[in-house]
Design a protein around this motif. Structure first.
Motif, PDB file in Angstrom:
ATOM      1  N   ILE A  17      -1.335   1.801   4.276  1.00  0.00           N
ATOM      2  CA  ILE A  17      -0.422   2.905   4.570  1.00  0.00           C
ATOM      3  C   ILE A  17       0.966   2.386   4.927  1.00  0.00           C
ATOM      4  N   VAL A  18       1.014   1.318   5.718  1.00  0.00           N
ATOM      5  CA  VAL A  18       2.304   0.735   6.094  1.00  0.00           C
ATOM      6  C   VAL A  18       3.091   0.346   4.850  1.00  0.00           C
ATOM      7  N   SER A  19       2.386  -0.093   3.820  1.00  0.00           N
ATOM      8  CA  SER A  19       3.075  -0.505   2.598  1.00  0.00           C
ATOM      9  C   SER A  19       3.795   0.660   1.919  1.00  0.00           C
ATOM     10  N   ARG A  20       3.400   1.885   2.233  1.00  0.00           N
ATOM     11  CA  ARG A  20       4.086   3.061   1.666  1.00  0.00           C
ATOM     12  C   ARG A  20       5.535   3.129   2.149  1.00  0.00           C
ATOM     13  N   PHE A  21       5.816   2.525   3.298  1.00  0.00           N
ATOM     14  CA  PHE A  21       7.153   2.562   3.874  1.00  0.00           C
ATOM     15  C   PHE A  21       7.989   1.337   3.522  1.00  0.00           C
ATOM     16  N   LEU A  22       7.386   0.356   2.887  1.00  0.00           N
ATOM     17  CA  LEU A  22       8.123  -0.827   2.463  1.00  0.00           C
ATOM     18  C   LEU A  22       8.747  -0.562   1.099  1.00  0.00           C
ATOM     19  N   PRO A  23       9.794  -1.275   0.749  1.00  0.00           N
ATOM     20  CA  PRO A  23      10.375  -1.101  -0.591  1.00  0.00           C
ATOM     21  C   PRO A  23       9.306  -1.380  -1.656  1.00  0.00           C
ATOM     22  N   HIS A  24       9.223  -0.483  -2.649  1.00  0.00           N
ATOM     23  CA  HIS A  24       8.217  -0.636  -3.697  1.00  0.00           C
ATOM     24  C   HIS A  24       8.681   0.077  -4.961  1.00  0.00           C
ATOM     25  N   LEU A  25       8.005  -0.230  -6.039  1.00  0.00           N
ATOM     26  CA  LEU A  25       8.279   0.441  -7.309  1.00  0.00           C
ATOM     27  C   LEU A  25       7.934   1.924  -7.192  1.00  0.00           C
ATOM     28  N   PRO A  26       8.549   2.783  -7.987  1.00  0.00           N
ATOM     29  CA  PRO A  26       8.200   4.206  -7.950  1.00  0.00           C
ATOM     30  C   PRO A  26       6.710   4.409  -8.252  1.00  0.00           C
ATOM     31  N   ASN A  27       6.069   5.245  -7.473  1.00  0.00           N
ATOM     32  CA  ASN A  27       4.645   5.595  -7.635  1.00  0.00           C
ATOM     33  C   ASN A  27       3.690   4.437  -7.388  1.00  0.00           C
ATOM     34  N   PHE A  28       4.170   3.324  -6.893  1.00  0.00           N
ATOM     35  CA  PHE A  28       3.320   2.181  -6.550  1.00  0.00           C
ATOM     36  C   PHE A  28       2.908   2.366  -5.091  1.00  0.00           C
ATOM     37  N   THR A  29       1.916   3.241  -4.882  1.00  0.00           N
ATOM     38  CA  THR A  29       1.526   3.589  -3.518  1.00  0.00           C
ATOM     39  C   THR A  29       0.015   3.408  -3.324  1.00  0.00           C
ATOM     40  N   PRO A  30      -0.413   3.304  -2.058  1.00  0.00           N
ATOM     41  CA  PRO A  30      -1.829   3.084  -1.765  1.00  0.00           C
ATOM     42  C   PRO A  30      -2.649   4.359  -1.581  1.00  0.00           C
ATOM     43  N   VAL A  31      -2.057   5.536  -1.715  1.00  0.00           N
ATOM     44  CA  VAL A  31      -2.724   6.755  -1.262  1.00  0.00           C
ATOM     45  C   VAL A  31      -3.980   7.069  -2.072  1.00  0.00           C
ATOM     46  N   GLY A  54      -3.081  13.270   6.243  1.00  0.00           N
ATOM     47  CA  GLY A  54      -2.268  12.704   7.315  1.00  0.00           C
ATOM     48  C   GLY A  54      -1.276  11.682   6.806  1.00  0.00           C
ATOM     49  N   ILE A  55      -1.736  10.818   5.901  1.00  0.00           N
ATOM     50  CA  ILE A  55      -0.849   9.809   5.312  1.00  0.00           C
ATOM     51  C   ILE A  55       0.333  10.492   4.635  1.00  0.00           C
ATOM     52  N   MET A  56       0.016  11.485   3.831  1.00  0.00           N
ATOM     53  CA  MET A  56       1.074  12.157   3.082  1.00  0.00           C
ATOM     54  C   MET A  56       1.998  12.944   3.998  1.00  0.00           C
ATOM     55  N   LEU A  57       1.453  13.649   4.979  1.00  0.00           N
ATOM     56  CA  LEU A  57       2.303  14.419   5.894  1.00  0.00           C
ATOM     57  C   LEU A  57       3.259  13.516   6.659  1.00  0.00           C
ATOM     58  N   ILE A  58       2.737  12.428   7.180  1.00  0.00           N
ATOM     59  CA  ILE A  58       3.582  11.507   7.948  1.00  0.00           C
ATOM     60  C   ILE A  58       4.637  10.871   7.055  1.00  0.00           C
ATOM     61  N   SER A  59       4.232  10.379   5.888  1.00  0.00           N
ATOM     62  CA  SER A  59       5.220   9.736   5.021  1.00  0.00           C
ATOM     63  C   SER A  59       6.215  10.743   4.461  1.00  0.00           C
ATOM     64  N   TYR A 149      -4.119  -1.740  -5.275  1.00  0.00           N
ATOM     65  CA  TYR A 149      -4.624  -1.285  -3.982  1.00  0.00           C
ATOM     66  C   TYR A 149      -6.135  -1.079  -3.979  1.00  0.00           C
ATOM     67  N   ILE A 150      -6.712  -0.569  -5.058  1.00  0.00           N
ATOM     68  CA  ILE A 150      -8.170  -0.414  -5.107  1.00  0.00           C
ATOM     69  C   ILE A 150      -8.824  -1.795  -5.057  1.00  0.00           C
ATOM     70  N   SER A 151      -8.302  -2.728  -5.840  1.00  0.00           N
ATOM     71  CA  SER A 151      -8.842  -4.094  -5.830  1.00  0.00           C
ATOM     72  C   SER A 151      -8.706  -4.733  -4.460  1.00  0.00           C
ATOM     73  N   SER A 152      -7.558  -4.564  -3.842  1.00  0.00           N
ATOM     74  CA  SER A 152      -7.304  -5.182  -2.537  1.00  0.00           C
ATOM     75  C   SER A 152      -8.192  -4.601  -1.441  1.00  0.00           C
ATOM     76  N   LEU A 153      -8.252  -3.280  -1.353  1.00  0.00           N
ATOM     77  CA  LEU A 153      -9.057  -2.657  -0.297  1.00  0.00           C
ATOM     78  C   LEU A 153     -10.541  -2.957  -0.458  1.00  0.00           C
ATOM     79  N   PHE A 154     -11.073  -2.686  -1.646  1.00  0.00           N
ATOM     80  CA  PHE A 154     -12.501  -2.898  -1.858  1.00  0.00           C
ATOM     81  C   PHE A 154     -12.845  -4.390  -1.868  1.00  0.00           C
ATOM     82  N   GLY A 155     -11.955  -5.219  -2.419  1.00  0.00           N
ATOM     83  CA  GLY A 155     -12.199  -6.662  -2.436  1.00  0.00           C
ATOM     84  C   GLY A 155     -12.195  -7.258  -1.039  1.00  0.00           C
TER      85      GLY A 155
END
Length: 172
Positions: A17-31, A54-59, A149-155
């Motif tokens: 979730i924190v990565s959603r607030f870091l600079p990133h490519l468009p639509n490159f999100t963990p949600v 909650g993630i979406m509301l806060i961001s 993100y799917i690979s990272s979280l599940f891995g």
């Protein structure tokens, strides 16, 4: 000492979730990944379903509110339900197929509503095609982000189970 599965799952999701607030490519999100992951690993179904909201509301509080919020929020709740369904069927193949299906579905659904409600495109077949073509660059970033993100979280979770830090046999 083994950590609680819920604690580890929530910690991994918070990192994403924190990565959603870091600079990133468009639509490159963990949600999408967090929605799926929460559905699979959180024992509390209500938490799994409301966490993406909650993630979406806060961001969105920081990024800005928009007219497609109900569509996007609803999609992520549905994807958490997909995770709940997938709970006892997790494999590399099922995650790859589910992630791809999620990315494609998100692209198709959200861009359909952009076409329908934004006023940017004519409400005919040509306008719909124009809308989808204009969104292709965003799709590639979303697809790549979902895969990462799917690979990272599940891995990461799988590795924690294998090392014994998270009990594999305990029900989530």
């Amino acid at each position: 000492m083994a950590l609680s599965r819920n604690f580890v799952a929530l910690a991994l999701m918070l990192i994403a979730i924190v990565s959603r607030f870091l600079p990133h490519l468009p639509n490159f999100t963990p949600v999408l990944a967090v929605s799926l992951f929460g559905g699979v690993y959180l024992s509390n179904r209500w938490l799994a379903l409301t966490l993406p909201l909650g993630i979406m509301l806060i961001s969105d509080l920081f990024i800005g509110y928009h007219s497609l919020m109900p569509v996007i929020y609803g999609f992520f709740v549905v994807f958490a339900l997909v995770g709940i369904y997938l709970k006892n069927r997790v494999s590399v193949g099922s995650l790859a197929i589910t992630g791809l299906a999620g990315s494609v579905s998100f692209f198709v659904i959200t861009n359909f509503f952009v076409w329908l409600t934004s006023g940017m495109y004519s409400l005919d077949c040509a306008g719909l095609v124009e809308c989808y073509v204009a969104a292709i660059p965003f799709f590639q970033y979303g697809l790549f982000g979902d895969a990462v993100y799917i690979s990272s979280l599940f891995g990461a979770y799988y590795l924690l189970e294998r090392t014994g830090l998270v009990p594999a046999s305990q029900a989530a």
